[in-house]
Design an enzyme around this catalytic site. Sequence first.
Site, PDB file in Angstrom:
ATOM      1  N   ASP A   1       6.733   1.225   1.967  1.00 35.46           N
ATOM      2  CA  ASP A   1       6.450   0.238   0.914  1.00 35.46           C
ATOM      3  C   ASP A   1       7.338   0.522  -0.298  1.00 35.46           C
ATOM      4  O   ASP A   1       7.823  -0.404  -0.962  1.00 35.46           O
ATOM      5  CB  ASP A   1       4.990   0.327   0.463  1.00 35.46           C
ATOM      6  CG  ASP A   1       3.992   0.135   1.567  1.00 35.46           C
ATOM      7  OD1 ASP A   1       3.809   1.071   2.366  1.00 35.46           O
ATOM      8  OD2 ASP A   1       3.417  -0.962   1.647  1.00 35.46           O
TER       9      ASP A   1
ATOM     10  N   PHE B   1      -1.058  -0.347  12.402  1.00 35.69           N
ATOM     11  CA  PHE B   1      -1.917   0.132  11.310  1.00 35.69           C
ATOM     12  C   PHE B   1      -2.406  -0.988  10.387  1.00 35.69           C
ATOM     13  O   PHE B   1      -3.597  -1.082  10.099  1.00 35.69           O
ATOM     14  CB  PHE B   1      -1.184   1.199  10.479  1.00 35.69           C
ATOM     15  CG  PHE B   1      -1.998   1.701   9.315  1.00 35.69           C
ATOM     16  CD1 PHE B   1      -1.804   1.183   8.047  1.00 35.69           C
ATOM     17  CD2 PHE B   1      -2.967   2.679   9.493  1.00 35.69           C
ATOM     18  CE1 PHE B   1      -2.560   1.629   6.965  1.00 35.69           C
ATOM     19  CE2 PHE B   1      -3.730   3.142   8.428  1.00 35.69           C
ATOM     20  CZ  PHE B   1      -3.531   2.613   7.158  1.00 35.69           C
ATOM     21  N   ASN B   2      -1.506  -1.828   9.878  1.00 36.13           N
ATOM     22  CA  ASN B   2      -1.929  -2.837   8.888  1.00 36.13           C
ATOM     23  C   ASN B   2      -2.950  -3.803   9.466  1.00 36.13           C
ATOM     24  O   ASN B   2      -3.866  -4.235   8.778  1.00 36.13           O
ATOM     25  CB  ASN B   2      -0.714  -3.620   8.362  1.00 36.13           C
ATOM     26  CG  ASN B   2       0.161  -2.779   7.445  1.00 36.13           C
ATOM     27  OD1 ASN B   2      -0.309  -1.808   6.856  1.00 36.13           O
ATOM     28  ND2 ASN B   2       1.437  -3.124   7.359  1.00 36.13           N
TER      29      ASN B   2
ATOM     30  N   ASP C   1       0.852  -1.204   0.000  1.00 36.41           N
ATOM     31  CA  ASP C   1       0.000   0.000   0.000  1.00 36.41           C
ATOM     32  C   ASP C   1       0.886   1.253   0.000  1.00 36.41           C
ATOM     33  O   ASP C   1       0.859   2.073   0.923  1.00 36.41           O
ATOM     34  CB  ASP C   1      -0.955   0.019   1.196  1.00 36.41           C
ATOM     35  CG  ASP C   1      -0.244   0.088   2.545  1.00 36.41           C
ATOM     36  OD1 ASP C   1      -0.863   0.595   3.514  1.00 36.41           O
ATOM     37  OD2 ASP C   1       0.941  -0.327   2.638  1.00 36.41           O
TER      38      ASP C   1
ATOM     39  N   ASN D   1      -2.562   2.795   3.395  1.00 41.13           N
ATOM     40  CA  ASN D   1      -1.974   4.117   3.654  1.00 41.13           C
ATOM     41  C   ASN D   1      -2.751   5.232   2.950  1.00 41.13           C
ATOM     42  O   ASN D   1      -2.844   6.346   3.440  1.00 41.13           O
ATOM     43  CB  ASN D   1      -0.528   4.154   3.176  1.00 41.13           C
ATOM     44  CG  ASN D   1       0.406   3.455   4.125  1.00 41.13           C
ATOM     45  OD1 ASN D   1       0.236   3.511   5.345  1.00 41.13           O
ATOM     46  ND2 ASN D   1       1.395   2.761   3.583  1.00 41.13           N
TER      47      ASN D   1
ATOM     48  N   THR E   1       2.951  -5.948   2.762  1.00 40.37           N
ATOM     49  CA  THR E   1       3.424  -4.778   3.526  1.00 40.37           C
ATOM     50  C   THR E   1       2.303  -3.772   3.764  1.00 40.37           C
ATOM     51  O   THR E   1       2.568  -2.614   4.100  1.00 40.37           O
ATOM     52  CB  THR E   1       4.594  -4.083   2.799  1.00 40.37           C
ATOM     53  OG1 THR E   1       4.117  -3.582   1.538  1.00 40.37           O
ATOM     54  CG2 THR E   1       5.747  -5.032   2.563  1.00 40.37           C
TER      55      THR E   1
ATOM     56  N   HIS F   1       9.461   0.345   8.097  1.00 42.11           N
ATOM     57  CA  HIS F   1       8.857  -0.932   8.475  1.00 42.11           C
ATOM     58  C   HIS F   1       8.961  -1.989   7.366  1.00 42.11           C
ATOM     59  O   HIS F   1       9.503  -3.064   7.564  1.00 42.11           O
ATOM     60  CB  HIS F   1       7.378  -0.727   8.813  1.00 42.11           C
ATOM     61  CG  HIS F   1       7.101   0.402   9.754  1.00 42.11           C
ATOM     62  ND1 HIS F   1       7.296   0.307  11.114  1.00 42.11           N
ATOM     63  CD2 HIS F   1       6.658   1.664   9.523  1.00 42.11           C
ATOM     64  CE1 HIS F   1       6.968   1.452  11.683  1.00 42.11           C
ATOM     65  NE2 HIS F   1       6.585   2.296  10.746  1.00 42.11           N
ATOM     66  N   ASP F   2       8.441  -1.678   6.204  1.00 43.09           N
ATOM     67  CA  ASP F   2       8.169  -2.688   5.175  1.00 43.09           C
ATOM     68  C   ASP F   2       9.388  -3.375   4.573  1.00 43.09           C
ATOM     69  O   ASP F   2       9.348  -4.593   4.341  1.00 43.09           O
ATOM     70  CB  ASP F   2       7.312  -2.063   4.059  1.00 43.09           C
ATOM     71  CG  ASP F   2       5.960  -1.627   4.577  1.00 43.09           C
ATOM     72  OD1 ASP F   2       5.390  -0.688   4.014  1.00 43.09           O
ATOM     73  OD2 ASP F   2       5.475  -2.218   5.561  1.00 43.09           O
TER      74      ASP F   2
HETATM   75  O1  RIB Z   1       2.404   0.356  10.795  1.00 44.88           O
HETATM   76  C1  RIB Z   1       3.292   0.468   9.708  1.00 44.88           C
HETATM   77  C2  RIB Z   1       2.707  -0.127   8.483  1.00 44.88           C
HETATM   78  O2  RIB Z   1       1.512   0.566   8.123  1.00 44.88           O
HETATM   79  C3  RIB Z   1       3.625   0.020   7.252  1.00 44.88           C
HETATM   80  O3  RIB Z   1       3.356  -1.026   6.361  1.00 44.88           O
HETATM   81  C4  RIB Z   1       3.188   1.326   6.658  1.00 44.88           C
HETATM   82  O4  RIB Z   1       3.477   1.425   5.264  1.00 44.88           O
HETATM   83  C5  RIB Z   1       1.703   1.263   6.880  1.00 44.88           C
HETATM   84  O5  RIB Z   1       1.148   0.486   5.817  1.00 44.88           O
HETATM   85 CA    CA Z   2       2.787  -0.473   4.057  1.00 46.31          CA
END
Ligand code: RIB
Ligand code: CA
Length: 312
Positions: free
Chosen positions: A16, A166-167, A11, A40, A125, A240-241
């Site tokens: 990403d 979040f994801n 996303d 996102n 991701t 993160h990703d």
């Molecule tokens: O919490 C971080 C994640 O949420 C990452 O994948 C960021 O790109 C968002 O998608």
């Molecule tokens: Ca992401």
Amino acid sequence: MRAHPVIIDCDPGHDDALALLLAAGDPRLHLVGVTTVAGNQTLEKTTTNALRILGLAGVTDVPLAAGCDRPLTGELTVAEDIHGVSGLDGPELDVPAGAVAGVHAVELMRRLIADAAEPLTLIATGPLTNVASLLRDHPEVRAGIRRIVFMGGSTERGNTTPYGEFNIVTDPEAADIVLRSGLPVTMIGLNVTHQALATTEVIAEFRGLGTRAGDVCAELMTFFAGTYRRVFGFEHPPVHDPIAVAHVIEPSIVRTVTVPVAVELAGTYTRGATVVDLHGRTTGVPHADVAVGLDVDAFWRLLMTAVRHVGR
Ligand code: RIB
Ligand code: CA
């Protein structure tokens, strides 16, 4: 050595984008396909952003398909405060002429898995809506999936709600389907990704590459730094990703433990939390390989090397 075939479901999203560049730039991965999901930003924007990044990487032969535009249940809440209006604010990036496949991401994943000479690794991701839909609607693909590696969740606290990342918070039901799938699953959570900070030295190193890709990464991280400082009080932004991708390339970069992981679906304040039992005492809950350690220097070396190779 034969490259490891992967599909990336994403996303984009600043981190990403780094994950896609890592996958495109490291010869040990064979990027078989890219799929996009709402998260996102809206599906339209995450798809456009994926096109932008694949264009930057000079990737023209990898199919891209757009997937689910909302979570399995409930409404989509995008992270505009983190990734901006475009979802990839910061650099000016043209949208290349590259085509988005005329099929849904789930159908593209199904076809790529069915046609593959060996089982594929799915790297997710973003919210797990596409991956869960694939497993729910096409159980026949299971034999063609080597492992699902996803960035999401946390063994500790969250970033979207006090205990929700979040994801997972965006689509808890999808995460529950993936974790209960019985397939090999690896969870790369905030407890590890918060160790990979794009410091001013990292941003300078991106700039020092002297390439368009390096400059774009520097501009992405400069924007990301501003939002993470403003929203979370971080001095530097965590990426993160790309750690999920790095783990597939060099598994030793991330240390994992195999423990029970449940997704909270009903909690008033905790819906979307990943309940990771590090002591392995919880029964009736599927196990996953959960990231608990990161070789930070090895990760940055891997990512920087890949970005240096991209677009050459
Ligand atoms: O919490 C971080 C994640 O949420 C990452 O994948 C960021 O790109 C968002 O998608
Ligand atoms: Ca992401």
